[in-house]
Design a protein around this motif. Structure first.
Motif, short mmCIF file in Angstrom:
data_model
loop_
_atom_site.label_atom_id
_atom_site.label_comp_id
_atom_site.label_asym_id
_atom_site.label_seq_id
_atom_site.Cartn_x
_atom_site.Cartn_y
_atom_site.Cartn_z
N CYS A 110 0.84 -1.19 0.00
CA CYS A 110 0.00 0.00 0.00
C CYS A 110 0.88 1.25 0.00
CB CYS A 110 -0.89 0.04 1.24
SG CYS A 110 -2.35 -1.02 1.13
N LYS A 112 -3.55 0.67 6.78
CA LYS A 112 -4.83 0.71 7.48
C LYS A 112 -5.71 1.83 6.92
CE LYS A 112 -6.74 1.04 12.19
NZ LYS A 112 -7.50 2.31 12.02
N PHE A 157 -7.08 1.06 3.38
CA PHE A 157 -8.19 0.10 3.39
C PHE A 157 -9.46 0.73 3.97
CE2 PHE A 157 -4.69 -3.29 3.72
CZ PHE A 157 -4.65 -3.45 2.35
N ALA A 190 -12.60 -0.28 1.25
CA ALA A 190 -12.35 -1.64 1.72
C ALA A 190 -12.16 -2.64 0.58
CB ALA A 190 -13.50 -2.10 2.62
N ARG A 218 -10.13 -2.50 -1.62
CA ARG A 218 -8.69 -2.66 -1.83
C ARG A 218 -8.16 -3.91 -1.14
NH1 ARG A 218 -7.46 3.75 -0.69
NH2 ARG A 218 -7.90 4.49 -2.83
N ILE A 219 -8.81 -4.33 -0.07
CA ILE A 219 -8.41 -5.56 0.62
C ILE A 219 -8.56 -6.74 -0.32
CG2 ILE A 219 -8.92 -7.11 2.56
CD1 ILE A 219 -10.08 -4.63 4.02
N THR A 243 1.30 -4.51 4.92
CA THR A 243 0.11 -4.47 4.07
C THR A 243 -0.75 -5.70 4.31
OG1 THR A 243 1.24 -3.18 2.36
CG2 THR A 243 -0.71 -4.41 1.68
N ALA A 248 -4.48 -5.84 6.03
CA ALA A 248 -5.59 -6.43 5.26
C ALA A 248 -6.35 -7.46 6.10
CB ALA A 248 -5.07 -7.07 3.98
N ARG A 299 -10.31 -6.82 7.56
CA ARG A 299 -11.16 -7.60 6.67
C ARG A 299 -12.66 -7.38 6.90
NH1 ARG A 299 -9.15 -10.88 10.61
NH2 ARG A 299 -10.61 -12.24 11.74
#
Length: 335
Positions: free
Chosen positions: A24, A29, A32, A36, A38-39, A57, A61, A65
């Motif tokens: 990232c 944090k 994301f 979200a 991107r997770i 990263t 993640a 989640r």
């Protein structure tokens, strides 16, 4: 890019690309929390590109989640379709089940679930991940293998020797698949293909020409090819001991399937060398025509009748004289 044409890379992206690292920009944090999805995109790149995830990263993640529960199902579905087609999909499923279990919670009970059966050296999720990776990269195949054992944690029983069994698990898995496909808004064509594969997943047949020809006529040519792929993948994800013996009949079945395809074998009513008009000329009417065409296809697929106009015509005449069509329709009406 700077005004003089020099590439500006303040975050070391080029080095990460060379090293095959997913990282990232800035604080993972926060990235994301901004989006979200991107997770899940991280997981998708892991599968498709085969890159590793940078430590911080990856940690962020996993920790974030739960944010995926807020992401629109359509966006999740788009990422999952790409993720499942990745060359590194097996390792990806094994590495990120906690993340995948947020949009598809049916996955979570499978993780670490001991099958207690000598045919299996992996837990349910370990088997599933390897089976997904073992089929060709087609969406209907990868989704089918992802779904095929989801029902196992709901129906395990033990025999007197303590061996685990999962009677009826495929039907349970199919119902769970329907829920997932509805929730993620699968398109109808893909949903129907997956449904067809799960419906015949447990079919067993001898590696003989007539048996395979009948399967092709019953389910369709493409569905049976996919069935052979899933059979081989399912075996490949089990205990290595005895694998060659277990795979042998399916390899032989594949060989026979290929021969039937190369010969242009008749596998549907539309491929019969006799038409409804031909049957009408013999005196058949209405539903009788469909009943007789189905019977002729059954006999052609069973290798009892050649798909030739003269042979089909002669057989249709014999069926007419026997009253087959009329009797069949009456029996169906009484049932």
């Amino acid at each position: 890019m700077s005004p003089d044409g020099t590439l500006v890379d303040p975050y070391g992206g080029q080095e990460d690309l060379k090293a095959g690292v997913l990282r990232c920009v800035g604080e993972p944090k926060r990235r994301f929390e901004e989006d979200a999805l991107r997770i899940l995109r991280l997981v998708r790149f892991y599968s498709v590109l085969g890159f590793s995830a940078e430590k911080e990263t990856a940690r962020a993640a996993h920790e974030a989640r739960g944010l995926l529960a807020r992401v629109a199902h359509e966006r999740v579905y788009a990422e999952m379709n790409k993720l499942l087609l990745g060359e590194n999909v097996g390792e990806t499923l094994l590495t990120f089940p906690d993340i995948l279990g947020v949009p598809i919670p049916e996955i979570s009970p499978c993780v670490g679930f001991d099958q207690c059966n000598y045919h299996h050296c992996f837990d349910v999720w370990g088997h599933t991940a390897r089976a997904v990776a073992a089929v060709p990269p087609k969406r209907e195949l990868r989704w089918t293998m992802l779904f095929h054992d989801l029902g196992k944690p709901l129906c395990r029983t033990f025999d007197e020797q303590g061996v685990g069994h999962f009677y009826g698990h495929t039907a349970i898995s199919a119902r769970m698949a329907e829920d997932i496909m509805a929730r993620l808004h699968f398109e109808k064509v893909l949903r129907d293909r997956i449904r067809a594969q799960l419906a015949c997943f447990d079919d067993m047949f001898r590696p003989e020409r007539a048996a395979i020809h009948k399967e092709m006529a019953r389910f369709g040519v493409e569905t049976v090819q996919n069935l052979l792929y899933t059979k081989q993948a399912d075996n490949a994800a089990k205990t290595p001991a005895g694998l060659e013996r277990a795979q042998a009949p399916w390899h032989e079945a594949q060989k026979i399937y290929d021969e039937l395809i190369s010969e242009g074998a008749c596998c549907s009513i539309h491929e019969l060398k006799i038409s409804g008009e031909d049957l009408a000329a013999l005196g058949y009417r209405g539903r009788e025509i469909g009943a007789v065409l189905a019977r002729l296809l059954d006999e052609v697929a069973a290798e009892k009748l050649p798909n030739k106009p003269e042979a089909l015509q002669a057989r249709a005449v014999r069926l007419w004289r026997s009253g087959y069509a009329r009797h069949t329709i009456k029996e169906n009406e009484t049932h």
